[in-house]
Scaffold this active site. Structure first.
Site, PDB file in Angstrom:
ATOM      1  N   ASP A   1       4.302  -4.602  11.338  1.00  0.00           N
ATOM      2  CA  ASP A   1       4.323  -5.702  10.472  1.00  0.00           C
ATOM      3  C   ASP A   1       5.000  -6.854  11.400  1.00  0.00           C
ATOM      4  O   ASP A   1       6.176  -6.644  11.722  1.00  0.00           O
ATOM      5  CB  ASP A   1       5.058  -5.455   9.264  1.00  0.00           C
ATOM      6  CG  ASP A   1       4.428  -4.498   8.284  1.00  0.00           C
ATOM      7  OD1 ASP A   1       3.240  -4.130   8.806  1.00  0.00           O
ATOM      8  OD2 ASP A   1       4.786  -4.357   7.035  1.00  0.00           O
TER       9      ASP A   1
ATOM     10  N   GLU B   1       0.503  -5.712  -0.855  1.00  0.00           N
ATOM     11  CA  GLU B   1       1.679  -5.832   0.500  1.00  0.00           C
ATOM     12  C   GLU B   1       1.788  -7.247   1.028  1.00  0.00           C
ATOM     13  O   GLU B   1       0.755  -7.976   1.296  1.00  0.00           O
ATOM     14  CB  GLU B   1       1.606  -4.833   1.279  1.00  0.00           C
ATOM     15  CG  GLU B   1       1.099  -3.623   0.781  1.00  0.00           C
ATOM     16  CD  GLU B   1       1.670  -2.163   1.743  1.00  0.00           C
ATOM     17  OE1 GLU B   1       2.815  -2.277   1.520  1.00  0.00           O
ATOM     18  OE2 GLU B   1       1.003  -1.749   2.518  1.00  0.00           O
TER      19      GLU B   1
END
Ligand code: FRU
Length: 441
Positions: free
Chosen positions: A53, A273
């Site tokens: 990420d 998310e």
């Protein structure tokens, strides 16, 4: 949006807008939503760590910061000799910088001591006075011997960038616990009946239209036992992902109050998310990443970027492309990318993600763990993938092509013509598979 492009908005369980099963049932791969296949880059720019990420240092108004010519990003990282499936347990935030938006350098771990047992995703603000705020998720309780899964939203203040002698980001940092779930609008860990619990991934957003300051995050909507949500079907109710929201009444980057969620997906999906917004043509494009395995029974989704559009930040969100699907991986490489983050560039919206498992077309990500460890290592990208190029108009989106791995264009950088453009201009034979060529420009 015209009536034709508006689509339909439906109320959520605790939010003004919801993602419904009926909408999610329309998810299917199309030419406009499938990304080009990704091949490993010729060289791994940062071989010493796995990278997943990632988020960019952004100004208050959302533009990607350019600090004395440097682009700056932050990523979750772990040593590259670690089995990729174990990386979430030791995630550390590192900073990377680039002068040309293509070649990136590792500035090392950002914090000496942060909150939580490990740090998960967040966002970063380059404030008007040059100070850097880093929002992140403190996962697990420091001090506990066992790995725990509590999640708190934290803001670190005190960062400064010095470019007198190369690039340097340093503190001293102060870590402030900003938000914990209230158990009412946002589920606490002990209330969770679902497969995965979430209260994480804070993302700073100053609304250009109203000047108001917001923090979006990933959460779950409490659905008490016996509730009539999803026709009382407990097996569906436990899939209760939401996009949480907090407001800073004064614009202070460290002062937040919980608000109602922006959107929820009760009966649809457990995890929405890394929520974030792109403001464009007076519209709010809300994007989330989600997994194939977090869709509720009876729904077939993909590991993909999903999106919704509304006329106000707290508006009546309509799923993009009728179903919400914006960008997914090809059927023969269904887990090649994950954790997408969209940002505007000129006429286009660009989308960055990390290069996940390639050369793997199993049914679910769980199957990876059954491969020999050497294969799990070999098939994990663990770096930033190619940047996708999107055309966005009303509630429709279209993948135009991709830039190279790690290519994050500088301000005003002109992008090369896409294969689609070349075909239209007659400069390139139409092979019928513009996207199947490569993951690079
Ligand atoms: C998405 C994600 C984030 C979380 C991180 C943990 O890739 O699940 O929501 O912050 O991974 O590694």
């Amino acid at each position: 949006m015209t009536d034709e492009t508006r689509g339909e908005s439906r109320p959520g369980t605790r939010a003004r807008a919801g993602w419904t099963r009926e909408q999610a049932r329309r998810i299917e791969r199309t030419d406009d939503t499938v990304a080009p296949i990704v091949y490993p880059p010729a060289t791994d720019q940062v071989p010493e760590v796995h990278i997943w990420d990632t988020w960019f240092l952004r100004e208050r108004d959302g533009t990607l910061a350019s600090v004395d010519g440097y682009r700056v990003c932050f990523s979750l990282t772990a040593p590259s000799d670690l089995l990729p499936g174990k990386r979430h347990d030791v995630a550390t935030i590192r900073c990377f910088y680039s002068e040309d938006g293509r070649t990136w350098h590792n500035a090392g771990p950002v914090f000496e001591a942060a909150l939580g047992q490990r740090q998960w995703a967040g966002s970063a603000l380059y404030d008007d006075d040059g100070s850097v705020y880093l929002y992140y998720t403190a996962a697990g309780e420091e001090g506990s011997e066992d790995l725990t899964y509590t999640q708190r939203i934290v803001g670190a203040s005190g960062g400064r960038i010095d470019t007198d002698d190369g690039f340097d980001l340093s503190g001293p940092w102060t870590h402030h616990e900003l938000l914990t779930p209230d158990g009412d609008r946002y589920e606490r860990e002990e209330q969770s009946r679902g497969m995965i619990y979430t209260f994480r991934d804070p993302w700073f957003f100053e609304d250009p239209a109203t000047g108001e300051t917001w923090l979006l995050f990933e959460a779950n909507t409490p659905v008490p036992e016996g509730s009539d949500a999803c026709g009382g079907d407990a097996a569906l109710q436990e899939f209760n992902g939401s996009v949480g929201l907090a407001r800073s009444p004064t614009g202070d980057p460290l002062e937040w109050e919980l608000e109602d969620p922006l959107l929820d997906a009760v009966g649809v999906n457990q995890e929405l998310e890394r929520p974030h917004v792109v403001y464009r043509d007076g519209l709010y494009y809300l994007f989330v990443s989600s997994h194939l395995h977090t869709f509720a029974p009876g729904l077939d989704g993909f590991d993909a970027l999903y999106g919704f559009v509304a006329e106000e930040l707290r508006g009546e969100y309509v799923p993009l492309n009728d179903s919400g699907l914006v960008a997914t991986n090809p059927a023969n490489a269904p887990f090649q990318s994950y954790s997408w983050m969209a940002f505007p560039h000129g006429e286009e919206v660009l989308v960055q993600s990390f290069f996940n498992y390639y050369d793997f077309d199993g049914e679910t990500l769980d199957e990876i763990a059954h491969l020999p460890e050497s294969e799990q290592m070999r098939r994990f990208g663990g770096s930033l993938g190619p940047t996708l190029r999107l055309d966005v108009e009303g509630s429709r989106t279209r993948i135009l092509g991709a830039l190279g791995h790690w290519h994050i264009p500088l301000d005003g950088e002109e992008l090369p013509p896409t294969d689609r453009e070349l075909i239209r201009r007659g400069n390139r034979a139409d092979t019928g598979s513009y996207g199947a060529r490569t993951g690079t420009e």
